[in-house]
Scaffold this motif. Structure first.
Motif, PDB file in Angstrom:
ATOM      1  N   ASP A  83      14.966  22.245  45.195  1.00  0.00           N
ATOM      2  CA  ASP A  83      14.585  21.759  46.526  1.00  0.00           C
ATOM      3  C   ASP A  83      13.946  20.375  46.471  1.00  0.00           C
ATOM      4  O   ASP A  83      13.969  19.634  47.468  1.00  0.00           O
ATOM      5  CB  ASP A  83      13.592  22.733  47.169  1.00  0.00           C
ATOM      6  N   ALA A  84      13.382  20.021  45.308  1.00  0.00           N
ATOM      7  CA  ALA A  84      12.719  18.727  45.171  1.00  0.00           C
ATOM      8  C   ALA A  84      13.706  17.597  44.912  1.00  0.00           C
ATOM      9  O   ALA A  84      13.330  16.425  44.994  1.00  0.00           O
ATOM     10  CB  ALA A  84      11.691  18.784  44.045  1.00  0.00           C
ATOM     11  N   LEU A  85      14.950  17.916  44.639  1.00  0.00           N
ATOM     12  CA  LEU A  85      15.944  16.896  44.316  1.00  0.00           C
ATOM     13  C   LEU A  85      16.569  16.320  45.582  1.00  0.00           C
ATOM     14  O   LEU A  85      16.636  16.982  46.626  1.00  0.00           O
ATOM     15  CB  LEU A  85      17.046  17.501  43.435  1.00  0.00           C
TER      16      LEU A  85
ATOM     17  N   ALA B  71      22.411  12.321  31.406  1.00  0.00           N
ATOM     18  CA  ALA B  71      21.431  13.407  31.325  1.00  0.00           C
ATOM     19  C   ALA B  71      20.007  12.866  31.247  1.00  0.00           C
ATOM     20  O   ALA B  71      19.072  13.512  31.719  1.00  0.00           O
ATOM     21  CB  ALA B  71      21.720  14.273  30.104  1.00  0.00           C
ATOM     22  N   GLU B  72      19.827  11.684  30.663  1.00  0.00           N
ATOM     23  CA  GLU B  72      18.493  11.097  30.582  1.00  0.00           C
ATOM     24  C   GLU B  72      17.906  10.860  31.963  1.00  0.00           C
ATOM     25  O   GLU B  72      16.717  11.107  32.212  1.00  0.00           O
ATOM     26  CB  GLU B  72      18.540   9.791  29.799  1.00  0.00           C
TER      27      GLU B  72
ATOM     28  N   ASP C 198      14.510  12.745  33.554  1.00  0.00           N
ATOM     29  CA  ASP C 198      13.319  12.098  34.105  1.00  0.00           C
ATOM     30  C   ASP C 198      12.885  12.766  35.408  1.00  0.00           C
ATOM     31  O   ASP C 198      11.688  12.903  35.677  1.00  0.00           O
ATOM     32  CB  ASP C 198      13.588  10.612  34.345  1.00  0.00           C
ATOM     33  N   LEU C 199      13.856  13.195  36.213  1.00  0.00           N
ATOM     34  CA  LEU C 199      13.520  13.886  37.462  1.00  0.00           C
ATOM     35  C   LEU C 199      12.843  15.220  37.175  1.00  0.00           C
ATOM     36  O   LEU C 199      11.851  15.577  37.813  1.00  0.00           O
ATOM     37  CB  LEU C 199      14.793  14.110  38.285  1.00  0.00           C
TER      38      LEU C 199
ATOM     39  N   CYS D 232       9.266  14.531  35.983  1.00  0.00           N
ATOM     40  CA  CYS D 232       8.340  14.177  37.082  1.00  0.00           C
ATOM     41  C   CYS D 232       7.952  15.408  37.884  1.00  0.00           C
ATOM     42  O   CYS D 232       6.789  15.570  38.273  1.00  0.00           O
ATOM     43  CB  CYS D 232       8.993  13.136  37.989  1.00  0.00           C
ATOM     44  N   PHE D 233       8.917  16.288  38.119  1.00  0.00           N
ATOM     45  CA  PHE D 233       8.636  17.525  38.858  1.00  0.00           C
ATOM     46  C   PHE D 233       7.591  18.351  38.116  1.00  0.00           C
ATOM     47  O   PHE D 233       6.622  18.836  38.702  1.00  0.00           O
ATOM     48  CB  PHE D 233       9.928  18.317  39.033  1.00  0.00           C
ATOM     49  N   CYS D 234       7.760  18.508  36.819  1.00  0.00           N
ATOM     50  CA  CYS D 234       6.851  19.343  36.048  1.00  0.00           C
ATOM     51  C   CYS D 234       5.474  18.711  35.906  1.00  0.00           C
ATOM     52  O   CYS D 234       4.459  19.416  35.880  1.00  0.00           O
ATOM     53  CB  CYS D 234       7.450  19.629  34.670  1.00  0.00           C
ATOM     54  N   LEU D 235       5.415  17.387  35.822  1.00  0.00           N
ATOM     55  CA  LEU D 235       4.123  16.716  35.718  1.00  0.00           C
ATOM     56  C   LEU D 235       3.257  16.962  36.947  1.00  0.00           C
ATOM     57  O   LEU D 235       2.029  16.992  36.850  1.00  0.00           O
ATOM     58  CB  LEU D 235       4.322  15.209  35.528  1.00  0.00           C
TER      59      LEU D 235
END
Length: 498
Positions: free
Chosen positions: A169-171, A468-469, A473-474, A477-480
Motif C-alpha cells: 500500500d505504501a508503493l 532490483a536495487e 531502496d523503497l 525506506c519503508f522498514c526504516l
C-alpha cells in the motif's frame, strides 16, 4: 573391515576445554575409539600418524549458512539493510543452472573446511521454487567435498512485497504494478518437492532439512505443514526469526503478537527446530524457546554487516536456550570463517553489556560453535574430543605466531585463531584436508569453474540487479520508518503495551 588410525604426539583440547595435554587418539571408522596418554598404544600395531607441534581441537559446526552466497561474493552493497538485500536477492540468483548451485555449495564447503569447520546447516536458495535435481546436486556436492551438511532449501509462499504488511500500500501505483507480477511458488509445490527429494535422498554425508525462510513470508498452514514434514522425516527445521526490527514490529501488525509467540501458537516450536539470528526477542520469547527446546544460531558477522542489531546471547543462555553460532552466507558476512564468528560472538557481548559477568566467555563461545551448533543440526556426540564421539578433528600448527608462546589453549584459540593455523581437517575419520592439501577436490579446477560461472551470471543478471536495487531502496525506506521508538518496541515485545 575396520579402518583404524592412531594419531600421536599432539596436544589435544580437553573435553572440558580447560587444558590441552599431550594425548594419542585412536580413530576407528568414523569415531574416536580411544584417547590415551602418549605411548599407551603401540604405534607399530596399526596405521600411525605422528602429529608433533599440533593442537587438535573438535571441528567447528556452522549453525546457519547459505551456500548460494559463495557465487555472489562482493555483490552485497556497502551499506545495505536486510530488506534491501532481500529485494535484490532473486535478481542475483537468477539464471543459475543445477550445476551452478552445486558449484556454489562446493565452493562454500571448501572455504568452511579450510577454516576448520566440519559441518553446516545450509539454507540454500533456488528461485522461484526448489527442485529435486538441485537439492540432490547440493547434497552430492557436500558429500563429494566431505563436509557434513544439513541441506534445507529455503521455501516460502509470499514474496517480500506480499510478506510485509503495509508495504504494498505504501508503493506508488506504478511500482505496485511491477512487484505484483512477482510471485512465490504455489503453497504445495515446495513441500511436494521436498517430500520427493527426501524419499529419494542420495547416499552420502549430507542429510535433509526443512527451512521456511521467514515466518512473515509463509502462510500459517504452510508453516504447519513444513513442521509436519520435518517431524515425519526426523529432519531438522530452521527459520529466520526476528532478525530485524522491522520483522519484530510487523509481527504485531500481522499476528497481534510476537513472531515467537505466533510460532508457539501454531505448534511449530520443538526440539528439532532452530531459529537463525533471534536479535529482536523479548524475555517472554526466550522463555518460550527454552520451554519448547528450540535453539538459536547466533550469526554476529552478518548481524553487524547488514545492520540488523546485536542478539541478546546472555539472556538466551540464562533462559536455557540452546545457543549455536553460524556464519550466515558468504555474501552477507563476507566469509565462512567460524573462528571469526566465535570470536565476534564473544567480543560483541562486551559491547552489549557493561557488566563483565554478562559477557560471553571463551568457553561459552567455543561451546556454542561446536556442541551447541551440533544440537541445532541434530548431530549426536559431535563437537567434543571424547571416546565414542565423532572423529571430526581440526589440526592447528602451534608454530603459528598467535600460539607463540603457548600459554592458554582456549583463550588463544577463541580470541586469536582466524583459520591461519589450520593444517589438516578430519571429518568422520577421513582426512579431507591433509597438511594444506584438499584431498577430495581439485581446487584449481574449482576456482576456474567458479570464476567462469560468476562472470557469466553477473553479466546476464546485471540489468535485473540494477532494477532490483531501486526497488530495494523503497523497501528499505519503508522498514526504516516502522520503529522510530526502539523502547516502545521493547515494551510491546514484553507485553507491556499494545
Amino acid at each position: 573391515m575396520v579402518n583404524e588410525l592412531l594419531i600421536t604426539g599432539a596436544r589435544v583440547l580437553a573435553a572440558n576445554l580447560s587444558d590441552a595435554p599431550l594425548r594419542d587418539i585412536l580413530i576407528r571408522d568414523d569415531r574416536i575409539a580411544a584417547l590415551t596418554a602418549p605411548g599407551e598404544i603401540d604405534p607399530a600395531t596399526r596405521p600411525h600418524r605422528p602429529a608433533p607441534d599440533r593442537l587438535i581441537v573438535p571441528g567447528l559446526v556452522n549453525g546457519h549458512t547459505h551456500s548460494h552466497g559463495a557465487l555472489a561474493k562482493g555483490l552485497v552493497g556497502d551499506r545495505v539493510a536486510l530488506e534491501v538485500f532481500l529485494a535484490s536477492a532473486p535478481a542475483v540468483l537468477a539464471g543459475r543452472t543445477v550445476e551452478d548451485k552445486a558449484l556454489s555449495a562446493r565452493l562454500s564447503a571448501v572455504e568452511l573446511i579450510r577454516k576448520g569447520c566440519t559441518a553446516c546447516f545450509d539454507l540454500f536458495t533456488e528461485v522461484p521454487v526448489p527442485s529435486v535435481e538441485a537439492i540432490h546436486a547440493v547434497a552430492a556436492a557436500y558429500s563429494e567435498t566431505g563436509l557434513r551438511a544439513i541441506v534445507a532449501p529455503m521455501i516460502a509462499t509470499k514474496t517480500l512485497w506480499q510478506a510485509l504488511p503495509g508495504l504494498m500500500d505504501a508503493l506508488s501505483p506504478e511500482v505496485r504494478a511491477r512487484v505484483q507480477d512477482l510471485s512465490a511458488a504455489p503453497e504445495t509445490a515446495a513441500l511436494d518437492t521436498l517430500q520427493t527429494a527426501f524419499a529419494q535422498w542420495p547416499e552420502g554425508i549430507a542429510r535433509p532439512g526443512v527451512a521456511p525462510t521467514i515466518p512473515l513470508h509463509c502462510s500459517d498452514s504452510f508453516l504447519q505443514n513444513a513442521a509436519r514434514l520435518a517431524a515425519d522425516h526426523d529432519a531438522p527445521f530452521q527459520t529466520h526469526l526476528a532478525e530485524t526490527e522491522a520483522q519484530a514490529t510487523l509481527a504485531f501488525a500481522q499476528y497481534g503478537k510476537s513472531l515467537t509467540a505466533h510460532l508457539a501458537a501454531l505448534g511449530i516450536l520443538g526440539p528439532n527446530v532452530s531459529a537463525a539470528h533471534g536479535i529482536w526477542l523479548s524475555e517472554n520469547d526466550l522463555s518460550l524457546l527454552a520451554e519448547y527446546g528450540t535453539g538459536i544460531s547466533h550469526n554476529p558477522m552478518s548481524n553487524l554487516r547488514i545492520g540488523s542489531g546485536v542478539a541478546p546471547v546472555r539472556a538466551m543462555l540464562e533462559a536455557g536456550v540452546t545457543l549455536g553460532i553460524g556464519t550466515d552466507a558468504t555474501n552477507t558476512s563476507d566469509g565462512q570463517n567460524m573462528f571469526e564468528a566465535a570470536r565476534l560472538g564473544a567480543t560483541l557481548s562486551r559491547v552489549a553489556a557493561r557488566d563483565p559477568s554478562a559477557w560471553l566467555s571463551a568457553e561459552e563461545a567455543f561451546t556454542a560453535a561446536t556442541t551447541g551448533s551440533a544440537q541445532l543440526l541434530g548431530l549426536e556426540k559431535t563437537g567434543r574430543i571424547e571416546e565414542g564421539w565423532a572423529a571430526d578433528l581440526v589440526f592447528l600448527d602451534l608454530a603459528t605466531t598467535h600460539y607463540v608462546p603457548f600459554v592458554h589453549p582456549l583463550r588463544q584459540l577463541v580470541f586469536a585463531e582466524n583459520g591461519a593455523a589450520v593444517t589438516s581437517v578430519m571429518i568422520a575419520g577421513r582426512l579431507v584436508l591433509d597438511e594444506g592439501r584438499l584431498t577430495t577436490l581439485d581446487e584449481a579446477k574449482l576456482r576456474a569453474e567458479a570464476e567462469a560461472a560468476a562472470a557469466r551470471l553477473n553479466s546476464v543478471n546485471a540489468p535485473g540487479m540494477k532494477a532490483a536495487e531501486a526497488l530495494g531502496d523503497l523497501a528499505g525506506c519503508f522498514c526504516l520508518g516502522l520503529a522510530p521508538n526502539p523502547q516502545g518496541l521493547a515494551r510491546r515485545l514484553n507485553g507491556e503495551s499494545k
